[in-house]
Write a protein that holds these residues in place. Structure first.
Motif, PDB file in Angstrom:
ATOM      1  N   ALA A 220       0.831  -1.207   0.000  1.00 13.06           N
ATOM      2  CA  ALA A 220       0.000   0.000   0.000  1.00 13.06           C
ATOM      3  C   ALA A 220       0.866   1.257   0.000  1.00 13.06           C
ATOM      4  CB  ALA A 220      -0.925  -0.003   1.214  1.00 13.06           C
ATOM      5  N   VAL A 221       1.943   1.242   0.770  1.00 15.20           N
ATOM      6  CA  VAL A 221       2.805   2.426   0.849  1.00 15.20           C
ATOM      7  C   VAL A 221       3.570   2.605  -0.468  1.00 15.20           C
ATOM      8  CG1 VAL A 221       4.740   3.487   2.074  1.00 15.20           C
ATOM      9  CG2 VAL A 221       2.984   2.251   3.358  1.00 15.20           C
ATOM     10  N   GLU A 222       3.993   1.477  -1.031  1.00 19.38           N
ATOM     11  CA  GLU A 222       4.661   1.549  -2.347  1.00 19.38           C
ATOM     12  C   GLU A 222       3.734   2.179  -3.383  1.00 19.38           C
ATOM     13  OE1 GLU A 222       6.482  -2.195  -3.706  1.00 19.38           O
ATOM     14  OE2 GLU A 222       5.572  -1.775  -5.659  1.00 19.38           O
ATOM     15  N   GLN A 223       2.476   1.739  -3.376  1.00 18.20           N
ATOM     16  CA  GLN A 223       1.502   2.295  -4.316  1.00 18.20           C
ATOM     17  C   GLN A 223       1.317   3.795  -4.092  1.00 18.20           C
ATOM     18  OE1 GLN A 223       0.110   0.963  -6.976  1.00 18.20           O
ATOM     19  NE2 GLN A 223       1.264  -0.908  -6.566  1.00 18.20           N
TER      20      GLN A 223
ATOM     21  N   LYS B 237       9.077   7.756  -9.042  1.00 17.17           N
ATOM     22  CA  LYS B 237       9.194   6.652  -9.990  1.00 17.17           C
ATOM     23  C   LYS B 237      10.233   5.628  -9.539  1.00 17.17           C
ATOM     24  CE  LYS B 237       7.759   9.351 -14.032  1.00 17.17           C
ATOM     25  NZ  LYS B 237       6.717   9.940 -13.220  1.00 17.17           N
ATOM     26  N   GLY B 238      10.096   4.431 -10.092  1.00 16.08           N
ATOM     27  CA  GLY B 238      11.120   3.402  -9.885  1.00 16.08           C
ATOM     28  C   GLY B 238      11.120   2.757  -8.508  1.00 16.08           C
ATOM     29  N   VAL B 239      10.042   2.914  -7.747  1.00 15.19           N
ATOM     30  CA  VAL B 239       9.984   2.307  -6.418  1.00 15.19           C
ATOM     31  C   VAL B 239       9.430   0.889  -6.540  1.00 15.19           C
ATOM     32  CG1 VAL B 239       8.969   2.458  -4.110  1.00 15.19           C
ATOM     33  CG2 VAL B 239       9.564   4.550  -5.361  1.00 15.19           C
ATOM     34  N   SER B 240      10.102  -0.064  -5.883  1.00  9.24           N
ATOM     35  CA  SER B 240       9.572  -1.436  -5.914  1.00  9.24           C
ATOM     36  C   SER B 240       9.936  -2.180  -4.638  1.00  9.24           C
ATOM     37  CB  SER B 240      10.118  -2.192  -7.129  1.00  9.24           C
ATOM     38  OG  SER B 240      11.520  -2.325  -7.021  1.00  9.24           O
ATOM     39  N   ASP B 241       9.226  -3.280  -4.399  1.00 10.55           N
ATOM     40  CA  ASP B 241       9.517  -4.194  -3.284  1.00 10.55           C
ATOM     41  C   ASP B 241       9.593  -3.519  -1.917  1.00 10.55           C
ATOM     42  OD1 ASP B 241       9.578  -6.516  -4.851  1.00 10.55           O
ATOM     43  OD2 ASP B 241      11.622  -6.032  -5.514  1.00 10.55           O
ATOM     44  N   MET B 242       8.679  -2.620  -1.653  1.00  8.46           N
ATOM     45  CA  MET B 242       8.625  -1.978  -0.325  1.00  8.46           C
ATOM     46  C   MET B 242       8.280  -3.010   0.742  1.00  8.46           C
ATOM     47  SD  MET B 242       8.174   0.852   1.708  1.00  8.46           S
ATOM     48  CE  MET B 242       7.808   2.280   0.699  1.00  8.46           C
ATOM     49  N   ARG B 243       9.072  -3.041   1.795  1.00  7.73           N
ATOM     50  CA  ARG B 243       8.797  -3.919   2.940  1.00  7.73           C
ATOM     51  C   ARG B 243       8.737  -3.064   4.187  1.00  7.73           C
ATOM     52  NH1 ARG B 243       7.323  -8.484   0.983  1.00  7.73           N
ATOM     53  NH2 ARG B 243       8.241  -9.853   2.558  1.00  7.73           N
ATOM     54  N   ILE B 244       7.679  -3.193   4.949  1.00  4.93           N
ATOM     55  CA  ILE B 244       7.585  -2.438   6.195  1.00  4.93           C
ATOM     56  C   ILE B 244       7.961  -3.360   7.347  1.00  4.93           C
ATOM     57  CG2 ILE B 244       5.987  -1.273   7.768  1.00  4.93           C
ATOM     58  CD1 ILE B 244       4.808   0.090   5.452  1.00  4.93           C
TER      59      ILE B 244
END
Lengths: 83, 227
Positions: free
Chosen positions: A21-24, A32-39
């Protein structure tokens, strides 16, 4: 004294709904270019030098600080001098 | 039959459970503090829903180290019924009495609604009064009900018929639509839906009552009254 910093995140391969959700949200804000966000979680505490050992800290992480079923952990330690 | 309702700091469905057993099922029930050390004299142990220790660290994680937990593990070892509902389920997972873990709901929201379930297994001491594949409705109320386990664990749960309830319309992202599971022996049940909130038709739903009746029926079968 030793300062211990523990980082806990969901294991790779375990879907992280919050991270997604935060990545979105970042992408929606045009970052741009954000991926694989882990909280994850960050914990810090102090230990007496005599009580502190890798084995001890790993045991803390496995038994309580992280849930090994879904979470990974890593930690750092640094020597500190208390005032 | 004598039921124990364990009370942790932050439990908030303990009174509902007490009421369901005492007034609706008509059996004996007592509150047992998390500080106690033994469960002598009880025939079943119920871990209620709520937010034990404020859900700090992870839901159920702190409660799983409560004074009463070793006694609950011993109780489970004896093959006696242990039921954890919602936060009680989370505590059973954290304590290792059941496999797997809970994540935040896939939609990130706290969900509070009635949800349709299927009884996947009716030959347990908790579900013998339900029909196989029966569809029932029970309320859910949780933020961390997204059941997770690795594929080997899921395969074992399926092979041993440990999946007791499945969501018909998966509300929280749970793996394999899992809403409730038992341990291998079948005497420890954890479930996210709240049967204790659905025990009186007058209040809209009594689909949960048969779960408690099942425990009683099973107990009576094993403790036939001799006169």
């Amino acid at each position: 004294m030793v300062k211990v910093k523990v980082y806990v995140t969901l294991k790779e391969g375990v879907l992280d709904p919050q991270g997604k959700a935060v990545e979105q949200a970042l992408l929606a804000k045009d970052f741009k270019g954000v991926s694989d966000m882990r909280i994850g979680k960050y914990m810090e505490f102090y230990m007496d030098r005599d009580d502190h050992s890798d084995r001890n800290i790993q045991s803390m992480c496995k038994q309580l600080l992280a849930n090994p079923v879904i979470e990974d952990y890593r930690y750092e330690t640094e020597e500190v001098v208390h005032q | 039959m004598n039921f124990a309702v364990i009370v942790f700091p932050g439990s908030n469905c303990d009174t509902d459970l007490f009421h369901a057993i005492k007034d609706v099922l008509g059996e004996k029930v007592e509150y047992v503090s998390h500080q106690e050390h033994d469960l002598e004299g009880f025939d079943a142990v119920l871990l209620p829903g709520g937010f034990s220790y404020g859900d700090y660290l992870r839901s159920g994680s702190i409660a799983s180290f409560a004074n009463i937990m070793p006694a609950i593990k011993d109780f489970a070892e004896l093959g006696k019924p242990v039921l954890g509902i919602c936060n009680g389920f989370q505590i059973l997972l954290e304590s290792g009495l059941l496999p797997g873990a809970m994540k935040r709901n896939a939609g990130l929201k706290f969900i509070c609604e009635s949800t349709p379930l299927t009884v996947e297994h009716n030959e347990t001491m908790f579900t013998n009064e339900y029909e196989m594949d029966e569809r029932i409705n029970l309320p859910i109320a949780h933020a961390d009900g997204n059941y997770e386990c690795d594929d080997d664990t899921l395969a074992r749960l399926e092979a041993n018929h440990q999946i007791v309830f499945k969501y018909d319309d998966n509300p929280n992202g749970s793996k394999a639509n899992i809403a409730g599971i038992v341990n291998e022996r079948g005497n420890v049940l954890g479930m996210m839906p709240h049967p204790e909130r659905a025990v009186e038709a007058l209040l809209g739903n009594d689909d949960g009552l048969r779960l408690f009746q099942s425990i009683l029926v099973n107990w009576r079968e094993h403790h036939a009254v001799t006169s």
